[in-house]
Design a protein around this motif. Structure first.
Motif, PDB file in Angstrom:
ATOM      1  N   HIS A   1      27.494 -15.835  60.183  1.00 23.86           N
ATOM      2  CA  HIS A   1      27.694 -14.415  60.562  1.00 23.86           C
ATOM      3  C   HIS A   1      27.991 -13.565  59.326  1.00 23.86           C
ATOM      4  N   CYS A   2      28.827 -14.039  58.468  1.00 32.67           N
ATOM      5  CA  CYS A   2      29.138 -13.283  57.240  1.00 32.67           C
ATOM      6  C   CYS A   2      27.915 -13.168  56.349  1.00 32.67           C
ATOM      7  N   LEU A   3      27.113 -14.211  56.288  1.00 31.09           N
ATOM      8  CA  LEU A   3      25.897 -14.145  55.468  1.00 31.09           C
ATOM      9  C   LEU A   3      24.911 -13.153  56.055  1.00 31.09           C
ATOM     10  N   GLU A   4      24.774 -13.134  57.387  1.00 28.88           N
ATOM     11  CA  GLU A   4      23.823 -12.207  58.011  1.00 28.88           C
ATOM     12  C   GLU A   4      24.214 -10.757  57.781  1.00 28.88           C
ATOM     13  N   HIS A   5      25.514 -10.477  57.763  1.00 29.14           N
ATOM     14  CA  HIS A   5      25.983  -9.089  57.621  1.00 29.14           C
ATOM     15  C   HIS A   5      26.499  -8.790  56.221  1.00 29.14           C
ATOM     16  N   ASN A   6      26.310  -9.742  55.281  1.00 33.35           N
ATOM     17  CA  ASN A   6      26.650  -9.496  53.877  1.00 33.35           C
ATOM     18  C   ASN A   6      28.137  -9.171  53.711  1.00 33.35           C
ATOM     19  N   LEU A   7      28.996  -9.962  54.342  1.00 28.72           N
ATOM     20  CA  LEU A   7      30.445  -9.741  54.291  1.00 28.72           C
ATOM     21  C   LEU A   7      31.050 -10.698  53.276  1.00 28.72           C
ATOM     22  N   GLN A   8      30.916 -10.374  51.983  1.00 29.26           N
ATOM     23  CA  GLN A   8      31.381 -11.277  50.938  1.00 29.26           C
ATOM     24  C   GLN A   8      32.894 -11.449  50.951  1.00 29.26           C
ATOM     25  N   TYR A   9      33.617 -10.298  50.971  1.00 25.96           N
ATOM     26  CA  TYR A   9      35.076 -10.384  50.875  1.00 25.96           C
ATOM     27  C   TYR A   9      35.671 -11.047  52.115  1.00 25.96           C
ATOM     28  N   MET A  10      35.110 -10.765  53.277  1.00 21.25           N
ATOM     29  CA  MET A  10      35.595 -11.389  54.498  1.00 21.25           C
ATOM     30  C   MET A  10      35.391 -12.902  54.442  1.00 21.25           C
TER      31      MET A  10
ATOM     32  N   HIS B   1      22.026 -21.273  49.957  1.00 22.86           N
ATOM     33  CA  HIS B   1      22.259 -20.909  48.560  1.00 22.86           C
ATOM     34  C   HIS B   1      21.073 -20.163  47.984  1.00 22.86           C
ATOM     35  N   GLU B   2      19.868 -20.604  48.333  1.00 18.06           N
ATOM     36  CA  GLU B   2      18.678 -19.922  47.812  1.00 18.06           C
ATOM     37  C   GLU B   2      18.501 -18.550  48.436  1.00 18.06           C
ATOM     38  N   ALA B   3      18.796 -18.434  49.741  1.00 18.70           N
ATOM     39  CA  ALA B   3      18.612 -17.139  50.414  1.00 18.70           C
ATOM     40  C   ALA B   3      19.684 -16.141  50.012  1.00 18.70           C
ATOM     41  N   HIS B   4      20.909 -16.618  49.727  1.00 16.29           N
ATOM     42  CA  HIS B   4      22.018 -15.728  49.369  1.00 16.29           C
ATOM     43  C   HIS B   4      22.664 -16.264  48.095  1.00 16.29           C
ATOM     44  N   PRO B   5      22.199 -15.842  46.923  1.00 14.15           N
ATOM     45  CA  PRO B   5      22.772 -16.373  45.667  1.00 14.15           C
ATOM     46  C   PRO B   5      24.264 -16.116  45.554  1.00 14.15           C
ATOM     47  N   TRP B   6      24.730 -14.998  46.078  1.00 10.45           N
ATOM     48  CA  TRP B   6      26.175 -14.727  45.975  1.00 10.45           C
ATOM     49  C   TRP B   6      26.995 -15.749  46.755  1.00 10.45           C
TER      50      TRP B   6
ATOM     51  N   PHE C   1      27.552 -18.705  44.550  1.00 10.40           N
ATOM     52  CA  PHE C   1      28.538 -18.354  43.534  1.00 10.40           C
ATOM     53  C   PHE C   1      29.947 -18.371  44.120  1.00 10.40           C
ATOM     54  N   LEU C   2      30.092 -17.877  45.343  1.00 15.51           N
ATOM     55  CA  LEU C   2      31.399 -17.860  45.990  1.00 15.51           C
ATOM     56  C   LEU C   2      31.903 -19.285  46.210  1.00 15.51           C
ATOM     57  N   VAL C   3      31.026 -20.163  46.680  1.00 18.07           N
ATOM     58  CA  VAL C   3      31.424 -21.546  46.943  1.00 18.07           C
ATOM     59  C   VAL C   3      31.810 -22.238  45.648  1.00 18.07           C
ATOM     60  N   GLN C   4      31.023 -22.021  44.603  1.00 14.73           N
ATOM     61  CA  GLN C   4      31.309 -22.677  43.329  1.00 14.73           C
ATOM     62  C   GLN C   4      32.611 -22.155  42.723  1.00 14.73           C
TER      63      GLN C   4
ATOM     64  N   GLN D   1      22.310 -17.210  38.596  1.00 15.82           N
ATOM     65  CA  GLN D   1      21.276 -17.032  39.621  1.00 15.82           C
ATOM     66  C   GLN D   1      21.323 -15.618  40.204  1.00 15.82           C
ATOM     67  N   ILE D   2      22.519 -15.038  40.285  1.00 18.73           N
ATOM     68  CA  ILE D   2      22.639 -13.653  40.755  1.00 18.73           C
ATOM     69  C   ILE D   2      22.073 -12.690  39.716  1.00 18.73           C
ATOM     70  N   LEU D   3      22.362 -12.980  38.454  1.00 22.81           N
ATOM     71  CA  LEU D   3      21.884 -12.086  37.393  1.00 22.81           C
ATOM     72  C   LEU D   3      20.390 -12.233  37.161  1.00 22.81           C
ATOM     73  N   ILE D   4      19.869 -13.447  37.393  1.00 19.86           N
ATOM     74  CA  ILE D   4      18.445 -13.709  37.132  1.00 19.86           C
ATOM     75  C   ILE D   4      17.834 -14.201  38.439  1.00 19.86           C
ATOM     76  N   PRO D   5      17.586 -13.331  39.398  1.00 23.39           N
ATOM     77  CA  PRO D   5      17.110 -13.809  40.715  1.00 23.39           C
ATOM     78  C   PRO D   5      15.690 -14.322  40.697  1.00 23.39           C
ATOM     79  N   SER D   6      14.911 -13.958  39.671  1.00 21.65           N
ATOM     80  CA  SER D   6      13.491 -14.313  39.694  1.00 21.65           C
ATOM     81  C   SER D   6      13.244 -15.763  39.332  1.00 21.65           C
ATOM     82  N   ASN D   7      14.120 -16.398  38.571  1.00 25.50           N
ATOM     83  CA  ASN D   7      13.915 -17.767  38.117  1.00 25.50           C
ATOM     84  C   ASN D   7      15.063 -18.639  38.594  1.00 25.50           C
ATOM     85  N   GLN D   8      14.819 -19.961  38.516  1.00 24.66           N
ATOM     86  CA  GLN D   8      15.895 -20.889  38.821  1.00 24.66           C
ATOM     87  C   GLN D   8      16.920 -20.836  37.699  1.00 24.66           C
TER      88      GLN D   8
END
Length: 1838
Positions: free
Chosen positions: A397-406, A430-435, A438-441, A464-471
């Motif tokens: 649910h948080c991923l679908e609504h982009n609720l990072q802080y929550m 992880h691939e669909a939502h790079p942030w 990052f949060l998990v790590q 991965q957040i800064l460079i979304p185009s490449n691995q």
């Protein structure tokens, strides 16, 4: 259905029903007992009647008029024996007797004779049923049963029905008893009856109507049927009966009602009568529905709480078990209560299924019960349909609504990790939502900070957040330019930097990096590069590692040799460095650097710790003191002073109070002083919020002096305390003399007593003002005021109260004998009372004057009021005295200082009032003036001004003040308009002067800029103000501009209204604003004051320039280019003077030249740009001297020469950089300078520079170096190539440079214009021309005899044929050939010269004209070769396509208009002729799209009546757009064509122009509306004219239109096809028509068609003719396949006609392929079968056909015909033989088969088939035959 058809159907239906009824009647009338067959016939007739009645549902039933029945005299009714008997009975008795005696028909006859309604059987039965019910009411079941039985009813069934539907309890119970005896009830019905009896007994015992109705109404599902009307009626009757029979208190329930109650509803009905102790055994669903329907919240809450998980069960349960499913499905309450219930359940951990299935609803529910962050988890056993638990579902649910802080908070709260929450490790997420990764790590790093692998993974996730185009990997970071991020990441890679660089871990490419790539990325960081990649020494040994201490060694604040000695890795540390980690408690550091200080008790008091302070005092001072009391007093004094110093810090103040109490000292004085200080501080800071610190320091200073015992300080603090007290009372909103106020006043009194000062009488004065004598007496006695203090206050009371209070005080015990003298003084002082003064004034000659004099003497304003009551009183005098006596002595003395004599004897007039007005207003005593005017001059307009003053200055109510000011303006205008001096007591001029003074003073008295701004807005919004209106508006605007700045206007300009003073002040403000950097405000101020904004703009630009230099961005070329362009735009926007802008750019150019040392080319280019901008701005000044412009231009050329010289030395790199910048879309210095070039200025391009004189500089002194001269020569050549002859000539003169090309070009112009004589030219030019002339003469003959070769003019085309007799043309051609640069200009000269000859004008006139005018003259000349001449002129002049397109468009419009005027509006021009002419003109423009746009734009300039011209313009524009496939232009043309057609062509019947527009554009699919218009107006034939459509697309479009839009108009289709000779389409039409004829034949059965053979033949003949015509048309268009198809169908129809003519009924046409074989077999002749097979493109089974015709029928003629048309193959004989075996064999068939086999030419097949069919004679014959025997023997032997 048509009306006549409907009528016919009705008649037919009636006739049919009548017939069937008659037949049915015949069966039963004439037959007593019908037999089996008659009964069957009757049933059939009945079915027919029933079926036909369904068609009568739309027709109303006819009403039987019973009154007319029997009136027919012809009808004979039989006599009835019982007639006389029944005559005496009532109809009900007759019916009852008739039914019981089975004489119902006789009763009907009887009633028919008497015309009674009961003659109808239905009415008879109805009455009989009523009689049955009456018998049951009487309990006579036997007679009721007999009635039912004789009427043909099932007795038990009817009694059961009555039992269930009756509302009479006695009847019901009677029937229940009867039916139970018969055992007629089912088990279910028996239970239902018992339940009804139970309900009736329960509800009848204690009847409560409201509860009953409510309980019964809660059952919503009593019956599931849709129609409740019947039961609702019964219910109403039941309720009515119950209401009528109130005393019975009985409840009756209908059985039919109760039978629909299920078990749940039954439980709900019984619940209201159940006791609360038995609820635990109830059905929980029913109980829940009952409680929720009743909204019984208390019971619901109790039930929910009982089943709380944490609620212990004590004893027996009160409620049944409760589940979430029950609450979800059986809740009948409102939505609000449902939410409360679900919230309460959720708090107990119970969630309903509907919310568990919808996660969004579940979250909303959790919001009401504490949210998702709870311990323990609110939904511990949640499981979604997908198998996910709550944690996983919430993460999604948080991923679908982009609720990072929550999400972070949630994970952190529940300590979720990938180990206990697997979804956190989902790679897809992880691939669909790079942030998310990052949060998990990051959380992994936080949980295990010492694991470098976790930090490494977190860094990769960040990348991965800064460079979304490449691995994300270390290599990708380096490739993206994020070197430091990559390096920091490798620090935490497994194995560290070394393993990453060694490239050992090939299985993990994320941390692998190419060392070479890392080296390249570390280039900007040489020290890091050297540390990671150390260079090898000469012996191949690596240098030692560079540590961190080496890196920080060069940083100034750090010295590793001394600072980090305790680190073992610090190899730079000296031996004496400390080896211990330094800390603040280190003894060495403490002894060396620390400052020791002993903490006394005051320290702890300042920190709010009184106990520590007391202990410290005891230990440090009291124990060691020799005089403890003195030490305690000293400590108390210090604590008292400290408490006063920190009065506003509660912790310190409280600590000091506690400390005093601990010392045994009184803390009352400290507490009172602190409370007083806080009250004063709050009061002062409330008025001056921005100066807290200053106010506190000042107050602390006063308090310190107060503590020292200074009387002045005590008085000051007391005054401040009084002010603070009254301010506090006012803010609290309580009455000043109330009890609350008196209680709070005790603080002031205690302060006075504690500091031994005189008691304050401020409160007593307030009591006197309010005449509150009770509080006055209470206060004086409570605090023991002295008599002299009290008597001085009594003057504030009303005179009556004064006397009473004086008497009271005389008798008061407060007055001691020693104090009696003071009371005597008081009494003597008031001896001259008001009455004595009034008696004295009566004795005076002027009573009013006497009262006024006494009022001044006694300071009694009331005497002025009394004086004004006399008739002879002067109101102005009275007003002045009242005002003077109402104020304090200081104000009074200032207002009367102009009076020389005694004030009592002075005669007060307007002059005095004016002075008093000004003094009081200056002292802001507006209220006194206002009260005075209200008393004496209440109608004066000045009262309005005073009210406005008070509203503005005191109340800050500016909107209300605006109303008062407007009223004053209106009142003043009315006074001016009134006639005579008696219009007002005060002169208008005097009123205006006083009002003007007040308005000006208001502006001066404004305390803040905000108040001044609001006041100016008020004045500016008022019309016809006494002040200078425009000036006030300027002041208002200035105030509005400065409102948000720290700059304030000088108040002196408020009184001075001169423009000069305003401008001077604005200049001062401008300087302040510029110094503060507020340039936008400064520009607004300059605009307001009409001051030049030059300095503002330039200083702002200089500020931006310095800012760029300070930030280090100035060295970038693009930054500087954009900055200078922005400067120019800013100058343009702010419209600064040309001289200021020019001077600015000149100064900057000089600075660039002086300061630039590096990058010389860029510096020169920048100086070039700045000089160009300076000249550009200077050229805008019409008064500028020409020499200044030339001087700037010369400096520009110096820069360009230097640029060219340097660029030549540098090579192609500069040009490469310039082209790169241009490709990137960036400006360069040169491109921007070219944009602002002023070289084409007419003032510079004077004719003098085109003279050949002054160009000889060969003998002059050289001013340029050799390389610079080469650059100059190059630049001059470029100018000549561009055609800038003026500029090239000026350049040569600036530098005294001789250019041969410039000389040749100028001589060309001089020759063409006639300014130079060919005999007086320069010797070099003359020599050149003579040589050319000789060469021409020598080769003249040879040139005449051969084809002329390509001239030196390359692709030059002459305007006219060159004339060899014209020496000027020859000379111009010779000079043109000699030119290296500027040859194109020479061509232009030659071209213009030839044009001038052609047009019979001089060259000077021609050259003076613009190229546009010349080209227009060429195009309008209407000469045969005008296009060729125009093309030559365009080429030589280099005209732009846009200009050419504009001129061509104008010429096209003019020609179209001229041709339209010449031939008339109605004719259509020749498309070919005009198209060719337009094509020639269109070739002049390089861009057809541009020309098309210009043509469309010209349509608006065409006169409205010239429709043909507009039509042609649209066609020509469309042609232009079609050449380039410009879809936007084509769309515009089509839109314009539609508009032209709808609004002009169609209304004016311009069908010819419509056709021209349609065919000219040729887009028929988009213009079908023209087809429609022509078709509607019957002008469609116009489209079929000859030669109208050479391309052939029109006919296709016409046919397509007919097919799509007019599919039924075959006439038009044929006409078009015939007109355009479209044979294929004609054939298709004929074929379709023929097929239609065949369909008509097929639409009816073949048998019916055969009944009208003539009509059938007629249809077939028509189809035959059409097919013949279609085949012929197809043949003409070479459509062979279609022609053959029609030909085959023609044969088929011919054959069909032949059959019909010969009397055969076989159907050949319209055959389906399923029965086609049967038809072919049935045909007697082969050719007939072949025709049918070919017509249907069908291949029949010929073996079957031959078997039937030859074998079965023995028709060998058929075989002969077949043999003539087809080959008899062996396989055919084999198939026939097989079919023979499949059928029963007969002798005739055997003979026919034997005979058939003789036709087989294949001997082998013949032999085999004969042998197989046992034709041995044939076999022997074949074997014995000489020709066949040998062959067969050979075959058999094989």
């Amino acid at each position: 259905m048509e009306p006549q058809s409907k009528h016919f159907s009705e008649q037919l239906l009636n006739l049919t029903l009548t017939f069937l009824s008659k037949q049915l009647e015949e069966i039963f009338v004439h037959t007593e007992e019908p037999d089996e067959y008659l009964q069957k016939a009757a049933d059939i007739l009945t079915d027919y009647i029933i079926e036909l009645r369904t068609f009568m549902k739309n027709y109303p039933r006819s009403q039987v008029n019973i009154t007319n029945v029997g009136s027919d005299s012809d009808e004979d009714l039989p006599a009835i024996e019982e007639s006389q008997k029944w005559e005496k009975l009532t109809p009900e008795e007759v019916i009852a007797e008739a039914i019981l005696s089975n004489k119902m028909p006789e009763a009907q006859t009887f009633f028919r004779m008497h015309q009674h309604p009961a003659q109808s059987l239905q009415e008879l039965i109805r009455t009989g049923l009523n009689l049955v019910y009456e018998r049951l009411l009487k309990g006579n079941t036997r007679e009721a049963s007999a009635l039912l039985r004789n009427m043909g009813f099932d007795v038990k069934q009817q009694l059961h029905k009555i039992c269930f539907y009756t509302v009479d309890k006695r009847v019901r119970d009677l029937l229940v008893k009867v039916l139970q005896e018969e055992n007629y009830f089912s088990e279910k019905e028996k239970k239902m009856i018992d339940f009804v009896h139970q309900v009736e007994s329960l509800y009848s015992e204690s009847f409560q109507e409201n509860k009953e109705m409510q309980s019964l109404s809660s059952a919503k599902n009593w019956r599931k049927e849709q129609d409740f009307s019947e039961h609702s009626a019964v219910l109403d009757s039941l309720m009515d009966r119950d209401r009528r029979q109130v005393p019975s208190r009985e409840v009756t329930v209908m059985f039919d009602w109760a039978q629909w109650w299920d078990e749940l509803v039954q439980d709900m009905i019984l619940l209201p009568r159940k006791k609360s102790q038995g609820l635990a055994t109830c059905n929980p669903e029913a109980l829940w529905m009952h409680l929720t329907a009743q909204h019984d919240w208390l019971s619901i809450s109790s039930w929910i709480e009982e089943f709380e998980p944490s609620h212990p069960l004590c004893g027996q349960a009160k409620w049944p078990p409760l589940t979430a499913n029950i609450a979800d499905r059986n809740t009948l309450c409102s939505g609000y209560m449902r939410n409360d219930i679900l919230n309460k359940l959720a708090r107990n951990g119970i969630f309903v299924l509907s919310e568990l299935e919808d996660f969004e609803l579940l979250l909303q529910r959790l919001v009401h019960v504490g949210g998702v962050l709870q311990n323990p988890h609110p939904v511990p056993k949640y499981s979604a349909a997908s198998g996910l638990d709550f944690h996983a579902r919430f993460v999604l649910h948080c991923l679908e609504h982009n609720l990072q802080y929550m999400l972070y908070t949630y994970l952190d709260y529940y300590s979720l990790t990938p180990s206990n929450c697997p979804i956190l490790d989902d790679k897809e997420l992880h691939e669909a939502h790079p942030w998310f990764e990052f949060l998990v790590q990051c959380r992994g790093v936080a949980s295990n900070p010492r694991d470098p692998k976790m930090i490494f993974q977190a860094s990769l996730a960040n990348a991965q957040i800064l460079i979304p185009s490449n691995q994300a990997s270390v290599s990708s970071m380096l490739l993206e330019g994020r070197t430091l991020l990559a390096l920091a990441t490798t620090m935490y890679a497994p194995g560290g930097v070394d393993q990453v660089l060694q490239n050992e871990d090939t299985e993990k490419p994320l941390k692998k990096v190419d060392p070479q790539l890392l080296k390249m990325a570390l280039t900007p960081y040489p020290k890091l590069k050297a540390a990671l990649f150390p260079p090898c020494t000469s012996h191949g040994i690596l240098p030692p590692d560079i540590s961190l201490y080496h890196l920080v060694q060069s940083l100034v604040p750090f010295d590793p040799s001394k600072l980090f000695g305790w680190q073992s890795t610090n190899t730079l540390a000296v031996s004496d460095a400390s080896s211990d980690f330094p800390h603040f408690s280190s003894p060495d550091l403490v002894n060396k650097y620390a400052v020791m200080e002993r903490l006394d008790f005051l320290y702890y008091l300042r920190h709010g710790r009184p106990s520590f302070a007391f202990g410290t005092f005891l230990v440090q001072q009291l124990v060691k003191s020799k005089s403890p009391k003195q030490s305690i007093q000293q400590a108390g004094s210090e604590a008292y002073l400290l408490g006063l110093s920190f009065f506003n810090v509660p912790s310190v103040a409280v600590a000091c109070v506690c400390f005093l109490e601990l010392l045994g000292l009184s803390s009352l004085k400290l507490r009172i002083d602190i409370k007083a200080a806080n009250m004063i501080f709050s009061y002062k800071t409330r008025n001056e919020e921005s100066q807290h610190d200053q106010i506190r320091e000042s107050l602390v200073e006063q308090l310190m002096r107060l503590a020292d015992g200074e009387k002045a300080a005590t008085e000051e603090v007391l005054i401040s305390l009084e002010e603070a007290f009254w301010d506090s009372i006012e803010h609290q909103g309580i009455k000043k003399t109330s009890s609350d106020s008196r209680r709070q006043w005790s603080l002031v009194v205690q302060f006075c007593k504690l500091h031994s000062t005189k008691l304050s009488t401020s409160y007593l004065e307030e009591c006197a003002k309010c005449n509150d004598w009770l509080q006055f007496i209470i206060q004086t006695q409570l605090y023991s005021y002295k008599p002299e203090e009290v008597t001085s206050v009594l003057e504030g009371f009303a005179p009556i109260l004064q006397d009473h209070l004086m008497l009271a005080l005389e008798k008061s015990p407060l007055l001691s004998p020693a104090e009696g003298s003071a009371a005597h003084v008081f009494r003597s002082r008031h001896a001259g009372s008001l009455f004595q003064i009034l008696f004295q004034c009566q004795e005076s000659s002027s009573a009013s004057c006497h009262l006024l004099a006494e009022g001044l003497r006694e300071h009694a304003p009331v005497l002025s009021v009394l004086a004004a009551c006399f008739p002879d009183a002067d109101i102005i005098h009275c007003l002045c005295v009242w005002i003077i006596t109402s104020v304090d002595n200081v104000t009074r003395s200032e207002a009367t200082k102009h009076i020389q004599s005694s004030a009592e004897n002075h005669k007060w007039d307007l002059h005095d009032l004016s002075l008093i007005w000004k003094v009081f207003l200056r002292k802001q005593k507006c209220q006194t003036l206002r009260r005075g005017f209200q008393l004496f001059l209440k109608d004066s307009p000045l009262l309005l001004v005073l009210e406005m003053y008070d509203l503005c200055m005191n109340c800050k109510k500016y909107s209300e003040a605006k109303t008062k000011l407007d009223e004053f303006q209106k009142h003043l205008m009315n006074l001016k308009a009134a006639e005579g001096p008696a219009a007002s007591q005060l002169p208008v001029q005097w009123l205006e002067s006083q009002a003007l003074f007040l308005l000006e003073l208001m502006m001066q008295q404004c305390r803040t800029e905000y108040e001044l701004g609001k006041l100016l807005q008020l004045f500016a919004a008022t019309d016809n103000l006494l002040l200078d209106g425009p000036y006030v508006k300027k002041l208002c605007a200035l105030s509005e501009i400065l409102k948000d700045s720290s700059v304030a206007m000088n108040r002196s300009i408020l009184s001075s209204s001169t423009a000069a003073a305003f401008q001077n002040e604005c200049r001062s403000i401008l300087e302040q604003l510029q110094e503060k950097g507020m340039f936008s405000l400064a520009r607004e101020v300059a605009e307001l004051a009409e001051l030049p904004a030059d300095s503002v703009v330039t200083r702002e630009i200089l500020r931006d320039l310095h800012l760029l230099r300070d930030t280090g961005e100035w060295h970038q070329n693009q930054i500087r280019i954009k900055f200078w362009k922005k400067c120019n735009d800013s100058f343009m926007k702010n419209s600064i003077s040309s001289k200021a802008a020019s001077d600015f750019f000149l100064n900057q150019a000089n600075l660039v030249f002086e300061s630039s040392v590096h990058e010389k080319i860029n510096s020169i280019a920048e100086r070039h740009l700045l000089l160009t901008l300076a000249g550009h701005w200077l050229a805008k000044d019409v008064t500028v001297a020409l020499d200044k412009l030339e001087e700037i231009e010369k400096q520009i050329w110096v820069c360009r020469i230097t640029q060219q010289t340097l660029s030549t030395d540098e090579g192609p790199s500069k040009s490469g950089r310039s082209s790169c910048a241009a490709a990137n879309g960036d400006f360069t210095f040169d491109s921007l300078a070219k944009e602002f070039s002023f070289s084409k200025l007419p003032a510079l391009n004077t004719p003098n520079y085109l003279n050949v004189e002054g160009l000889e500089f060969r003998e002059s002194q050289q001013t340029l170096a050799e390389d610079e001269e080469e650059s100059l020569r190059f630049l001059v050549g470029c100018l000549l190539d561009e055609g800038s002859v003026h500029e090239a000539s000026r350049l040569c003169r600036y530098f005294h440079f001789y250019s041969r090309d410039v000389s040749l070009v100028l001589h060309c112009r001089a020759l063409a214009s006639g300014e130079a004589d060919p005999d007086k030219l320069h010797p070099d030019i003359q020599t050149l021309l003579v040589a050319v002339e000789k060469k021409t003469q020598e080769s003249g003959a040879a040139q005449q005899s051969r084809v002329p070769s390509t001239s030196s003019l390359e692709d030059w085309t002459h305007i006219a044929a060159p004339s060899p007799d014209d020496p000027v043309v020859v000379s111009l051609k010779a000079l043109t050939d000699e030119c290296v640069h500027g040859r194109n200009y020479c061509r232009q000269v030659l071209c213009l010269y030839e044009l001038s000859k052609e047009l019979s004008c001089s060259y000077s006139e021609m050259s003076a004209l613009d190229p546009d005018k010349v080209l227009r003259a060429i195009l309008s000349s209407q000469q045969p070769e005008r296009c060729r001449k125009a093309q030559a002129f365009i080429t030589t002049q280099g005209m732009q396509p846009g200009t050419v397109a504009e001129l061509v468009a104008k010429e096209v419009v003019q020609e179209l208009l001229a041709s339209s005027e010449g031939r008339g509006q109605k004719q259509v021009s020749s498309p070919a002729a005009e198209g060719q002419a337009f094509l020639q003109l269109a070739k002049l423009c390089q861009d057809p799209t541009l020309l098309g746009m210009k043509l469309l734009d010209k349509i608006s300039s065409v006169p409205r009546g010239e429709l043909s011209c507009i039509t042609e313009l649209l066609i020509l524009a469309h042609n232009c757009f079609s050449l380039t496939c410009h879809m936007e232009g084509i769309t515009r043309v089509l839109q314009a064509a539609r508009l032209l057609t709808d609004e002009h062509l169609a209304p004016n019947d311009e069908y010819g122009l419509m056709v021209r527009l349609l065919t000219g554009i040729g887009r028929y699919n988009e213009m079908t509306y023209i087809f429609e218009l022509l078709h509607e107006k019957h002008y469609f034939e116009v489209l079929m004219r000859k030669k109208l459509d050479p391309s052939g697309t029109l006919k296709t479009a016409l046919l397509d239109y007919i097919k799509r839009c007019r599919p039924g108009d075959s006439e038009k289709h044929n006409m078009i096809a015939l007109c355009f000779s479209m044979c294929r389409e004609i054939g298709e039409n004929h074929e379709a028509a023929a097929c239609t004829q065949l369909k008509l034949i097929e639409s009816q059965p073949w048998e019916e068609s055969l009944q009208d053979v003539a009509n059938l033949k007629k249809l077939l003949m028509k189809a035959l003719t059409l097919f013949i015509d279609a085949a012929e048309s197809y043949s003409k268009d070479s459509c062979v396949r279609q022609a053959l198809r029609c030909s085959r169908l023609t044969k088929l129809i011919t054959l069909q006609l032949h059959f019909l003519s010969s009397g055969q009924s076989t159907m050949l046409i319209n055959r389906s392929r399923q029965n086609l074989m049967e038809c072919i077999v049935s045909l007697p002749r082969f050719y007939q079968a072949a025709v049918v097979a070919e017509a249907y493109d069908f291949v029949p089974d010929w073996a079957e056909v031959l078997y039937q015709q030859v074998i079965a029928k023995g028709d060998f003629n058929y075989l002969e015909e077949f043999k003539q048309q087809r080959l008899l193959k062996p396989a055919l004989f084999e198939e026939i033989a097989k079919k023979f075996k499949q059928h029963p064999a007969t002798d005739a068939a055997l003979r026919n088969l034997k005979k058939l086999l003789a036709y087989c030419e294949d001997i082998s097949t013949y032999y085999r088939l004969a042998y197989d069919n046992k034709f041995y004679d044939v076999v022997n014959m074949l074997l014995k035959d000489a020709q066949t025997g040998c062959c067969l023997q050979d075959l058999l032997s094989c």
